[in-house]
Design a protein around this motif. Structure first.
Motif, PDB file in Angstrom:
ATOM      1  N   LEU A   8     -14.462  -0.979   5.824  1.00  0.00           N
ATOM      2  CA  LEU A   8     -14.306  -1.196   4.385  1.00  0.00           C
ATOM      3  C   LEU A   8     -15.675  -1.279   3.716  1.00  0.00           C
ATOM      4  N   HIS A  52      -7.619   4.896   0.307  1.00  0.00           N
ATOM      5  CA  HIS A  52      -7.007   3.573   0.191  1.00  0.00           C
ATOM      6  C   HIS A  52      -7.310   2.704   1.410  1.00  0.00           C
ATOM      7  N   ASP A  53      -7.891   1.536   1.153  1.00  0.00           N
ATOM      8  CA  ASP A  53      -8.084   0.495   2.179  1.00  0.00           C
ATOM      9  C   ASP A  53      -8.964   0.951   3.349  1.00  0.00           C
ATOM     10  N   TRP A  54      -9.155   0.023   4.312  1.00  0.00           N
ATOM     11  CA  TRP A  54     -10.131   0.295   5.377  1.00  0.00           C
ATOM     12  C   TRP A  54      -9.741   1.495   6.226  1.00  0.00           C
ATOM     13  N   LEU A  95       0.826  -1.209   0.000  1.00  0.00           N
ATOM     14  CA  LEU A  95       0.000   0.000   0.000  1.00  0.00           C
ATOM     15  C   LEU A  95       0.864   1.264   0.000  1.00  0.00           C
ATOM     16  N   THR A 141      -9.759  -1.970  -7.528  1.00  0.00           N
ATOM     17  CA  THR A 141      -8.752  -2.797  -6.906  1.00  0.00           C
ATOM     18  C   THR A 141      -7.556  -2.855  -7.837  1.00  0.00           C
ATOM     19  N   ILE A 195      -9.200  -0.874  -3.080  1.00  0.00           N
ATOM     20  CA  ILE A 195      -8.996  -2.001  -2.162  1.00  0.00           C
ATOM     21  C   ILE A 195      -7.654  -2.663  -2.516  1.00  0.00           C
ATOM     22  N   HIS A 196      -6.728  -2.582  -1.599  1.00  0.00           N
ATOM     23  CA  HIS A 196      -5.426  -3.232  -1.829  1.00  0.00           C
ATOM     24  C   HIS A 196      -5.443  -4.657  -1.317  1.00  0.00           C
ATOM     25  N   ASN A 197      -6.306  -4.920  -0.355  1.00  0.00           N
ATOM     26  CA  ASN A 197      -6.391  -6.290   0.161  1.00  0.00           C
ATOM     27  C   ASN A 197      -7.688  -6.426   0.943  1.00  0.00           C
TER      28      ASN A 197
END
Ligand code: ADQ
Length: 479
Positions: free
Chosen positions: A199, A137-139, A19, A211, A162-164
């Motif tokens: 998220l 970016h992300d949660w 990230l 993503t 969403i990176h993961n």
């Protein structure tokens, strides 16, 4: 176009994983395409120590009950908005975990406050800079579009990346009153099986969801990869995008990389030998011509590191050597260390996070192993392509999208850049390793694959243009 990016880590200031690389490299690539990005990050100790002469922009007297100061600084081409709130961010551990690798108990608040600040900036809190669009970016940043949705100010276009999807920012519903949102926001955006999912909130409220590879964008629509959010994401397919990550090709350039023992390019691959020698010394490996496999990874189940422990003896039995750099799950650290101890001279291991060593490993190893069970994009295979280190990857997510398998047709066409295997099992990994060794012994084919990989476009050029395209579409829709 002015973009407010909100992220919980940012290379080169603070990094625990991919990230940070993306949040740090994308603004630089976007700058050339007419986008001015400011990135909002928390004022962690590493950030406060490194940035020079930050300028105070404003005070937030009450962000969910916390006081914070917003600072502005430039650092290596990045334009930073730093949220300085010492009780929340000045901690001796990492960005998310304390010194004993436990989540900070108030992570819900630390990142809700960050997001609240992001939403205020989006709404025009800064007198001289108002973004046209917000990219989170992300949660950790996912509440920004939630706060924007329920604020009085007109809503800015927003994108969540969403990176993961495995990390969702799930907290007890008991925190809801502390978020200062209207009661209906709970059921509309945040509620997830009786808990709160940051998220989920971001996916529900952002105008678009992206993503980091096209394949992962498809995969997260399925129960196997969607981690409980596949149903929700399926309801947003019209606004779902997969844009593959690039890498910073100036930081990752074997011709100029100062962290190497010897610089080289596709036309001077022989010079890799000095890096191989340095790596051999660093890990106290036997000196011979056998291939060196490397692993640079978080040591987790996602990354298939249990499979690596399982097959380590078989790798050594083929005559190959293995070097591992990583940290993570303590049971996996122990399993891999125990294996490395059994094979001194053949297997080397460093349990650490070591950026400099990771560069040398890419330059001195023959193969990088990436046996991930799922991988939204993956960056280490991209660095490997650029460094003439052949990637051996699981056929999943971004790994499938970025490595061309050395099957007969690809070899005949001279297009192969690495090897893929599936399903992700120990047996298939063993087979893939045997296939790799056969190719390694065919020196002409191997060199051709190295050169082909080094020619691959792993830069941000195409993907940054795809983001600009998406930003423009969102901005137009918002008008
Ligand atoms: N011990 C160590 N020492 C030094 N460097 C180390 C290291 N362990 C890992 N790294 C580095 O950390 C980064 C890891 O990035 P990845 O993309 O492989 O995975 P990660 O799961 O963190 O990222 C998530 O986000 C990224 C970005 O979108 C996606 O590519 C990915 O699929 C997704 O899981 C790479 O730059 C790697 O070199």
């Amino acid at each position: 176009m002015k973009i407010l990016s909100v992220a919980s880590e940012l290379y080169p200031l603070i990094k625990t994983g991919g990230l940070a690389d993306v949040a740090g490299a994308l603004p630089l690539a976007l700058a050339g395409l007419g986008c001015e990005t400011r990135t909002l990050i928390p004022g962690y100790p590493a950030v406060m120590k490194t940035v020079k002469a930050p300028k105070k922009l404003m005070e937030f007297p009450d962000l969910l009950g916390e006081h914070a100061t917003l600072l502005h600084a430039k650092h290596q081409g990045l334009d930073l908005l730093i949220l300085d709130s010492p009780p929340l961010y000045q901690r001796s551990g990492g960005p998310y975990l304390d010194g004993s690798a436990r989540d900070y108990a108030d992570n819900w608040k630390r990142f809700a406050v960050l997001a609240k600040a992001g939403a205020e900036i989006a709404a025009g809190a800064l007198a001289h800079w108002e973004p046209d669009l917000v990219h989170v970016h992300d949660w950790q940043a996912a509440l920004v579009p939630v706060f924007m949705r329920y604020a009085d100010a007109p809503e800015k276009p927003s994108l969540i990346t969403i990176h993961n999807i495995a990390f969702q920012g799930q907290f007890s519903a008991a925190i809801f009153p502390s978020l200062g949102l209207p009661a209906h926001a709970y059921g509309e955006a945040l509620e997830y099986y009786g808990t709160i999912s940051y998220l989920k909130g971001g996916i529900v409220t952002a105008h678009a969801v992206s993503t980091v590879s096209p394949s992962y964008a498809e995969e997260i629509l399925t129960p196997e990869f969607g981690m409980g959010l596949d149903g929700l994401i399926s309801s947003r397919t019209a606004d779902l995008f997969g844009i593959v990550n690039g890498i910073d090709i100036d930081v990752w350039n074997p011709e100029t990389d100062k962290l190497l023992a010897s610089n080289y390019g596709a036309g001077s691959l022989k010079k890799r030998a000095a890096n191989r020698a340095a790596l051999t010394k660093r890990f106290e490996l036997d000196e011979d011509d056998q291939p060196i496999f490397c692993v640079i990874s978080r040591l987790t189940w996602q990354k298939g590191m249990d499979l690596l422990a399982e097959i380590m003896d078989d790798v050594v039995a083929t005559g190959a050597k293995l070097v591992i750099l990583g940290s993570g799950d303590s049971a996996l650290e122990t399993a891999l260390l125990t294996g490395a101890d059994r094979h001194r001279g053949r297997v080397g291991m460093s349990i650490a996070y070591d950026e400099a060593l990771s560069h040398l490993m890419q330059a001195g190893s023959d193969v990088i192993l990436v046996p991930s069970r799922f991988e939204p994009c993956g960056l280490t295979q991209l660095y490997a392509l650029r460094y003439g280190c052949i990637p051996l990857v699981a056929r999943t997510g971004g790994l499938a999208d970025t490595v061309i398998d050395a099957n007969g047709a690809a070899l005949a066409a001279g297009a192969a850049t690495g090897l893929q295997f599936q399903p992700v099992t120990a047996e298939q990994l063993r087979r893939a390793i045997r296939r790799t060794l056969r190719l390694f012994n065919d020196r002409k084919t191997w060199t051709r694959m190295q050169k082909q990989g080094m020619k691959s476009d792993v830069s941000w050029t195409r993907s940054a243009a795809a983001y600009v395209d998406l930003y423009q579409r969102l901005a137009q829709k918002g008008q």
